[in-house]
Design a protein around this motif. Structure first.
Motif, PDB file in Angstrom:
ATOM      1  N   PRO A   3       0.829  -1.203   0.000  1.00  0.00           N
ATOM      2  CA  PRO A   3       0.000   0.000   0.000  1.00  0.00           C
ATOM      3  C   PRO A   3       0.867   1.258   0.000  1.00  0.00           C
ATOM      4  O   PRO A   3       1.972   1.273   0.545  1.00  0.00           O
ATOM      5  CB  PRO A   3      -0.804  -0.110   1.297  1.00  0.00           C
ATOM      6  N   VAL A   4       0.341   2.297  -0.599  1.00  0.00           N
ATOM      7  CA  VAL A   4       1.030   3.589  -0.680  1.00  0.00           C
ATOM      8  C   VAL A   4       0.225   4.607   0.112  1.00  0.00           C
ATOM      9  O   VAL A   4      -0.998   4.671  -0.019  1.00  0.00           O
ATOM     10  CB  VAL A   4       1.176   4.035  -2.148  1.00  0.00           C
ATOM     11  N   GLY A   5       0.902   5.395   0.944  1.00  0.00           N
ATOM     12  CA  GLY A   5       0.223   6.429   1.705  1.00  0.00           C
ATOM     13  C   GLY A   5       0.083   7.705   0.900  1.00  0.00           C
ATOM     14  O   GLY A   5       0.944   8.027   0.072  1.00  0.00           O
ATOM     15  N   LEU A   6      -1.003   8.429   1.137  1.00  0.00           N
ATOM     16  CA  LEU A   6      -1.221   9.710   0.465  1.00  0.00           C
ATOM     17  C   LEU A   6      -1.791  10.698   1.480  1.00  0.00           C
ATOM     18  O   LEU A   6      -2.711  10.364   2.226  1.00  0.00           O
ATOM     19  CB  LEU A   6      -2.171   9.545  -0.717  1.00  0.00           C
ATOM     20  N   THR A   7      -1.216  11.885   1.515  1.00  0.00           N
ATOM     21  CA  THR A   7      -1.684  12.892   2.456  1.00  0.00           C
ATOM     22  C   THR A   7      -1.542  14.281   1.844  1.00  0.00           C
ATOM     23  O   THR A   7      -1.138  14.427   0.693  1.00  0.00           O
ATOM     24  CB  THR A   7      -0.926  12.785   3.798  1.00  0.00           C
ATOM     25  N   GLY A   8      -1.889  15.281   2.627  1.00  0.00           N
ATOM     26  CA  GLY A   8      -1.824  16.661   2.158  1.00  0.00           C
ATOM     27  C   GLY A   8      -2.471  17.553   3.194  1.00  0.00           C
ATOM     28  O   GLY A   8      -2.760  17.113   4.307  1.00  0.00           O
ATOM     29  N   GLY A   9      -2.733  18.784   2.834  1.00  0.00           N
ATOM     30  CA  GLY A   9      -3.436  19.682   3.730  1.00  0.00           C
ATOM     31  C   GLY A   9      -4.900  19.745   3.363  1.00  0.00           C
ATOM     32  O   GLY A   9      -5.309  19.262   2.303  1.00  0.00           O
ATOM     33  N   ILE A  10      -5.687  20.356   4.222  1.00  0.00           N
ATOM     34  CA  ILE A  10      -7.099  20.535   3.920  1.00  0.00           C
ATOM     35  C   ILE A  10      -7.236  21.381   2.656  1.00  0.00           C
ATOM     36  O   ILE A  10      -6.549  22.383   2.481  1.00  0.00           O
ATOM     37  CB  ILE A  10      -7.816  21.202   5.125  1.00  0.00           C
ATOM     38  N   ALA A  11      -8.057  20.912   1.721  1.00  0.00           N
ATOM     39  CA  ALA A  11      -8.310  21.604   0.443  1.00  0.00           C
ATOM     40  C   ALA A  11      -7.079  21.737  -0.442  1.00  0.00           C
ATOM     41  O   ALA A  11      -7.008  22.623  -1.281  1.00  0.00           O
ATOM     42  CB  ALA A  11      -8.913  22.997   0.699  1.00  0.00           C
ATOM     43  N   SER A  12      -6.112  20.819  -0.274  1.00  0.00           N
ATOM     44  CA  SER A  12      -4.920  20.871  -1.136  1.00  0.00           C
ATOM     45  C   SER A  12      -5.114  20.085  -2.429  1.00  0.00           C
ATOM     46  O   SER A  12      -4.345  20.242  -3.374  1.00  0.00           O
ATOM     47  CB  SER A  12      -3.689  20.337  -0.397  1.00  0.00           C
ATOM     48  N   GLY A  13      -6.135  19.223  -2.461  1.00  0.00           N
ATOM     49  CA  GLY A  13      -6.419  18.486  -3.690  1.00  0.00           C
ATOM     50  C   GLY A  13      -6.233  16.981  -3.586  1.00  0.00           C
ATOM     51  O   GLY A  13      -6.100  16.308  -4.612  1.00  0.00           O
ATOM     52  N   LYS A  14      -6.237  16.434  -2.385  1.00  0.00           N
ATOM     53  CA  LYS A  14      -6.076  14.993  -2.223  1.00  0.00           C
ATOM     54  C   LYS A  14      -7.163  14.214  -2.952  1.00  0.00           C
ATOM     55  O   LYS A  14      -6.891  13.193  -3.588  1.00  0.00           O
ATOM     56  CB  LYS A  14      -6.092  14.605  -0.741  1.00  0.00           C
ATOM     57  N   THR A  15      -8.395  14.698  -2.848  1.00  0.00           N
ATOM     58  CA  THR A  15      -9.509  14.003  -3.488  1.00  0.00           C
ATOM     59  C   THR A  15      -9.335  13.961  -5.002  1.00  0.00           C
ATOM     60  O   THR A  15      -9.585  12.929  -5.642  1.00  0.00           O
ATOM     61  CB  THR A  15     -10.841  14.673  -3.131  1.00  0.00           C
ATOM     62  N   THR A  16      -8.885  15.062  -5.578  1.00  0.00           N
ATOM     63  CA  THR A  16      -8.647  15.119  -7.022  1.00  0.00           C
ATOM     64  C   THR A  16      -7.617  14.071  -7.435  1.00  0.00           C
ATOM     65  O   THR A  16      -7.810  13.324  -8.402  1.00  0.00           O
ATOM     66  CB  THR A  16      -8.152  16.517  -7.426  1.00  0.00           C
ATOM     67  N   VAL A  17      -6.514  14.020  -6.696  1.00  0.00           N
ATOM     68  CA  VAL A  17      -5.447  13.066  -7.011  1.00  0.00           C
ATOM     69  C   VAL A  17      -5.945  11.631  -6.832  1.00  0.00           C
ATOM     70  O   VAL A  17      -5.662  10.755  -7.662  1.00  0.00           O
ATOM     71  CB  VAL A  17      -4.209  13.343  -6.138  1.00  0.00           C
ATOM     72  N   CYS A  18      -6.701  11.380  -5.773  1.00  0.00           N
ATOM     73  CA  CYS A  18      -7.224  10.034  -5.547  1.00  0.00           C
ATOM     74  C   CYS A  18      -8.165   9.598  -6.665  1.00  0.00           C
ATOM     75  O   CYS A  18      -8.143   8.441  -7.091  1.00  0.00           O
ATOM     76  CB  CYS A  18      -7.939   9.970  -4.198  1.00  0.00           C
ATOM     77  N   ARG A  19      -8.974  10.516  -7.159  1.00  0.00           N
ATOM     78  CA  ARG A  19      -9.882  10.173  -8.266  1.00  0.00           C
ATOM     79  C   ARG A  19      -9.107   9.808  -9.519  1.00  0.00           C
ATOM     80  O   ARG A  19      -9.479   8.875 -10.246  1.00  0.00           O
ATOM     81  CB  ARG A  19     -10.824  11.338  -8.538  1.00  0.00           C
ATOM     82  N   LEU A  20      -8.032  10.522  -9.775  1.00  0.00           N
ATOM     83  CA  LEU A  20      -7.207  10.214 -10.938  1.00  0.00           C
ATOM     84  C   LEU A  20      -6.544   8.848 -10.789  1.00  0.00           C
ATOM     85  O   LEU A  20      -6.464   8.073 -11.752  1.00  0.00           O
ATOM     86  CB  LEU A  20      -6.144  11.302 -11.121  1.00  0.00           C
TER      87      LEU A  20
END
Length: 204
Positions: A3-20
């Motif tokens: 598994p690969v971890g993914l993080t960021g700040g609030i409203a930094s675009g994590k959801t966008t990257v995850c969808r891609l």
């Protein structure tokens, strides 16, 4: 499975990257979704959170109103810490169970998305950690638009998290989401190709 971890700040675009990444066949485990499910009536987080913050956080249906809860905890760091302490162990247990279930069915390309991955120390469980960044101004603007917050409220919520610049030291990979959607997509494409060659090289 790696598994690969993914993080960021609030409203930094994590959801966008995850969808891609999801569109490329990755399975996404979203810690925020896990936490929200734990707050549902009958779930492990429901009663402890009500006991900690009172019945004023309940909506008309008796479920915890995340908006009301957010108003309480985002205005007081100690209360936010208390909420995280109540939910974090169960969130980790649930994610661990999901990862084990995915291993059993042979899932390979798995991403675990968690906003507080570094703050909680959860990042140590991953050999690869992707950090999604953007500018502070963009965070504020996106949060105001998305959540209907004032500029002061948006800044207050951002300040409750570790600054993105500090998180860079923990990341193995950076996605800069401050540019155009196409630029972000190109970075995600390159990341996916790299993970295919390195982290997921043992796939059949």
């Amino acid at each position: 499975m790696t598994p690969v971890g993914l993080t960021g700040g609030i409203a930094s675009g994590k959801t966008t990257v995850c969808r891609l990444l999801e569109a490329k066949g990755c399975t996404i485990i979203d810690a925020d979704v896990v936490a929200h499910q734990l707050l549902l009536r009958g779930k492990p987080g429901y009663e402890p959170v009500i006991q900690a913050f009172g019945r004023g956080i309940l909506g008309d249906t008796g479920e915890i109103d995340r908006g009301k809860l957010g108003t309480v905890v985002f205005g007081d760091r100690s209360k936010l810490d208390q909420l995280n302490q109540l939910l974090h162990p169960e969130v980790l247990r649930t994610i661990g169970a999901e990862l084990e279930a995915l291993r059993r069915v042979g899932a390979a390309r798995v991403i675990v998305d968690a906003s507080l991955m570094i703050e909680s120390g959860f990042h140590r469980d991953f050999r690869r950690l992707v950090l999604v960044v953007c500018t502070l101004t963009q965070q504020v603007e996106r949060l105001m638009t998305r959540n209907g917050l004032t500029e002061e409220q948006a800044q207050q919520r951002i300040e409750l998290q570790m600054p993105l610049e500090q998180k860079r030291a923990f990341a193995t990979d950076i996605i800069d989401n401050s540019g155009t959607p196409e630029r972000t997509r190109m970075q995600v494409d390159a990341l996916f190709e790299d993970l295919e060659r390195t982290a997921w090289t043992k796939l059949p």
